[in-house]
Write a protein that holds these residues in place. Structure first.
Motif, PDB file in Angstrom:
ATOM      1  N   VAL A  94       0.853  -1.186   0.000  1.00 57.32           N
ATOM      2  CA  VAL A  94       0.000   0.000   0.000  1.00 57.32           C
ATOM      3  C   VAL A  94       0.886   1.233   0.000  1.00 57.32           C
ATOM      4  O   VAL A  94       1.737   1.391   0.879  1.00 57.32           O
ATOM      5  N   VAL A  95       0.700   2.087  -1.002  1.00 61.77           N
ATOM      6  CA  VAL A  95       1.438   3.344  -1.073  1.00 61.77           C
ATOM      7  C   VAL A  95       0.607   4.415  -0.376  1.00 61.77           C
ATOM      8  O   VAL A  95      -0.507   4.726  -0.806  1.00 61.77           O
ATOM      9  N   SER A  96       1.133   4.967   0.700  1.00 59.70           N
ATOM     10  CA  SER A  96       0.432   6.003   1.464  1.00 59.70           C
ATOM     11  C   SER A  96       0.937   7.363   1.009  1.00 59.70           C
ATOM     12  O   SER A  96       1.993   7.820   1.428  1.00 59.70           O
ATOM     13  N   ALA A  97       0.158   8.014   0.124  1.00 56.70           N
ATOM     14  CA  ALA A  97       0.590   9.283  -0.465  1.00 56.70           C
ATOM     15  C   ALA A  97      -0.464  10.373  -0.319  1.00 56.70           C
ATOM     16  O   ALA A  97      -0.407  11.379  -1.010  1.00 56.70           O
ATOM     17  N   MET A  98      -1.438  10.177   0.569  1.00 57.51           N
ATOM     18  CA  MET A  98      -2.418  11.232   0.822  1.00 57.51           C
ATOM     19  C   MET A  98      -1.730  12.397   1.526  1.00 57.51           C
ATOM     20  O   MET A  98      -0.805  12.206   2.321  1.00 57.51           O
ATOM     21  N   VAL A  99      -2.172  13.598   1.233  1.00 59.61           N
ATOM     22  CA  VAL A  99      -1.552  14.786   1.809  1.00 59.61           C
ATOM     23  C   VAL A  99      -2.149  15.075   3.182  1.00 59.61           C
ATOM     24  O   VAL A  99      -3.373  15.036   3.359  1.00 59.61           O
ATOM     25  N   ALA A 120       4.773   7.809   1.910  1.00 65.41           N
ATOM     26  CA  ALA A 120       5.165   9.104   1.366  1.00 65.41           C
ATOM     27  C   ALA A 120       4.543  10.243   2.149  1.00 65.41           C
ATOM     28  O   ALA A 120       4.812  11.408   1.861  1.00 65.41           O
ATOM     29  N   ASN A 121       3.706   9.916   3.115  1.00 59.61           N
ATOM     30  CA  ASN A 121       2.984  10.905   3.891  1.00 59.61           C
ATOM     31  C   ASN A 121       3.732  11.174   5.192  1.00 59.61           C
ATOM     32  O   ASN A 121       3.696  10.369   6.123  1.00 59.61           O
ATOM     33  N   LYS A 122       4.441  12.302   5.267  1.00 57.27           N
ATOM     34  CA  LYS A 122       5.221  12.634   6.458  1.00 57.27           C
ATOM     35  C   LYS A 122       4.353  12.703   7.711  1.00 57.27           C
ATOM     36  O   LYS A 122       4.748  12.304   8.795  1.00 57.27           O
ATOM     37  N   GLU A 123       3.143  13.255   7.518  1.00 56.62           N
ATOM     38  CA  GLU A 123       2.302  13.563   8.666  1.00 56.62           C
ATOM     39  C   GLU A 123       1.878  12.330   9.454  1.00 56.62           C
ATOM     40  O   GLU A 123       1.571  12.429  10.642  1.00 56.62           O
ATOM     41  N   VAL A 124       1.841  11.173   8.816  1.00 58.65           N
ATOM     42  CA  VAL A 124       1.446   9.945   9.506  1.00 58.65           C
ATOM     43  C   VAL A 124       2.363   9.670  10.690  1.00 58.65           C
ATOM     44  O   VAL A 124       1.905   9.412  11.810  1.00 58.65           O
ATOM     45  N   LEU A 125       3.673   9.737  10.457  1.00 53.40           N
ATOM     46  CA  LEU A 125       4.613   9.474  11.547  1.00 53.40           C
ATOM     47  C   LEU A 125       4.816  10.692  12.433  1.00 53.40           C
ATOM     48  O   LEU A 125       5.154  10.556  13.617  1.00 53.40           O
ATOM     49  N   VAL A 126       4.621  11.883  11.886  1.00 54.53           N
ATOM     50  CA  VAL A 126       4.711  13.086  12.716  1.00 54.53           C
ATOM     51  C   VAL A 126       3.612  13.057  13.778  1.00 54.53           C
ATOM     52  O   VAL A 126       3.856  13.300  14.957  1.00 54.53           O
ATOM     53  N   CYS A 127       2.395  12.743  13.361  1.00 58.46           N
ATOM     54  CA  CYS A 127       1.258  12.778  14.287  1.00 58.46           C
ATOM     55  C   CYS A 127       1.220  11.574  15.216  1.00 58.46           C
ATOM     56  O   CYS A 127       0.843  11.704  16.381  1.00 58.46           O
ATOM     57  N   ALA A 128       1.573  10.405  14.693  1.00 53.18           N
ATOM     58  CA  ALA A 128       1.356   9.174  15.472  1.00 53.18           C
ATOM     59  C   ALA A 128       2.470   8.162  15.233  1.00 53.18           C
ATOM     60  O   ALA A 128       2.200   6.965  15.127  1.00 53.18           O
ATOM     61  N   GLY A 129       3.703   8.623  15.168  1.00 52.12           N
ATOM     62  CA  GLY A 129       4.817   7.728  14.859  1.00 52.12           C
ATOM     63  C   GLY A 129       4.961   6.578  15.831  1.00 52.12           C
ATOM     64  O   GLY A 129       5.177   5.432  15.426  1.00 52.12           O
ATOM     65  N   GLU A 130       4.817   6.856  17.114  1.00 58.11           N
ATOM     66  CA  GLU A 130       4.985   5.800  18.114  1.00 58.11           C
ATOM     67  C   GLU A 130       3.909   4.734  17.942  1.00 58.11           C
ATOM     68  O   GLU A 130       4.183   3.527  17.990  1.00 58.11           O
TER      69      GLU A 130
END
Length: 380
Positions: A94-99, A120-130
């Protein structure tokens, strides 16, 4: 044949991913596409790639698309449709590329389904990386970075082990305002900020490059992707954008990854990782490079980097708050509502007002995101 789903297929990363898929018709099969609302673009992609299912986050737009496509392609709607797409049972990747933060829930759904996720979505790990990385370990999922900088770090880390790492060094082009004066920054227009000197990207990401908020987000992303302490993550300005990242090891060795500036290269690497297939995206002609320059970023011109360190130090919900406030401030700037320099001012003000929740569940992160957006709208 590797079967792939693309979340955010009509954005710049999604379009580039489909270009890679088209270059390897015997290796990659697109079985699912997801977009927020771009019906015309999605319909064209359906005609070209014939996926079994598509999802449209905007429910009204999904009904419109359903009337335009044949019965061979199922059309799913809303957040539930995106979650269903992300967890398609026969998807290999699954390519995660939603903005933006909208990609968080579908990405976690893919992780919980045990998928390999090309992120590819930085915000996924920024918001909930752990949470994301913990769920990945729990469900046997893999998270492979697509961003050129994190792809470069992944490749450089093959030269050693994490215990041997002294620093992860992300490179930044500096964007269009690298040499701008304070007065020039105050007068910067959206049109000027969108003229990136090296990369062709979507509007939001391009503005993030101009403020260097993209690098701030990437610092937090790297912290979770590679499980390194925040103090081991640095940024260097590299205007040529040829060296995409570097890893400094404790013995003094520095390993760098270089390539031409084409996102299809790290996308292809993520799709086939750890294999390297022949690519057709251009070759780096080292003998024609006149020089490669590096310099420390100016914190007065790029305060976003300091905000990232504050967010990592605070932890918990603070990175999600930083991200949400930035999304609102960037949208306001693009609409002509605030000056360029106000973007990071808004983010800082919202962060100062936030009471951090430590080790939050996903629901608390969502609540912090909503709170930060409301605060940012008032602050802007």
């Amino acid at each position: 044949m590797k079967r792939i789903v693309i979340l955010g297929s009509t954005g710049s990363i999604g379009v580039s991913t489909l270009a890679v898929a088209s270059a390897f018709p015997g290796e990659l099969s697109v079985i699912g596409l997801g977009a927020r609302s771009s019906v015309a673009a999605l319909r064209s992609q359906i005609e070209r790639h014939r996926p079994r299912a598509v999802a449209v986050a905007d429910e009204a737009k999904s009904a419109e698309l359903r009337g335009l496509v044949g019965r061979t392609t199922e059309v799913w709607a809303g957040e539930e449709g995106m979650r269903r797409l992300a967890a398609m049972p026969d998807a290999d990747l699954v390519v995660s590329a939603m903005v933006g933060a909208a990609g968080l829930v579908p990405t976690i759904e893919a992780v919980r389904a045990g998928k390999r996720v090309a992120l590819a979505n930085k915000e996924v790990l920024v918001c909930a990386g752990e949470i994301v990385m913990r769920e990945a370990r729990l469900h046997g999922a893999e998270v492979i970075p697509v961003d050129s900088e994190h792809s470069a770090l992944l490749q450089c880390l093959a030269a050693g082990t994490l215990k041997d790492v002294r620093r992860l060094i992300l490179t930044a082009s500096g964007g269009p305002f690298l040499r701008a004066t304070g007065e020039e920054l105050k007068r910067a227009t959206p049109e000027a900020a969108l003229k990136h000197p090296r990369w062709a990207m979507g509007k939001k990401v391009t503005i993030d490059s101009a403020t260097m908020m993209n690098k701030a987000l990437e610092m937090i992303e790297a912290r979770w992707l590679f499980d390194v302490a925040p103090e081991k993550i640095d940024v260097l300005v590299h205007p040529e954008s040829i060296v995409h990242s570097l890893v400094e090891f404790r013995d003094g060795s520095v390993i760098a990854q270089l390539s031409v500036t084409d996102m299809r290269i790290p996308i292809q690497y993520a799709l086939f990782y750890p294999e390297r297939l022949p690519g057709e995206w251009g070759r780096l002609e080292l003998d024609r490079l006149k020089a490669l320059h590096f310099e420390a970023p100016d914190p007065r011109r790029f305060p976003a980097l300091l905000l990232a360190r504050r967010a990592m130090e605070a932890g918990g919900t603070m990175p999600a708050v930083m991200n949400a406030a930035n999304e609102v401030a960037v949208a306001r700037f693009l609409a002509g509502g605030i000056p360029f320099t106000r973007i990071t001012d808004v983010v800082e003000r919202v962060m100062e007002r936030h009471r951090v929740a430590v080790d939050p569940p996903l629901e608390d992160i969502g609540e912090a995101d909503r709170w930060a957006r409301d605060e940012a709208r008032r602050a802007a």
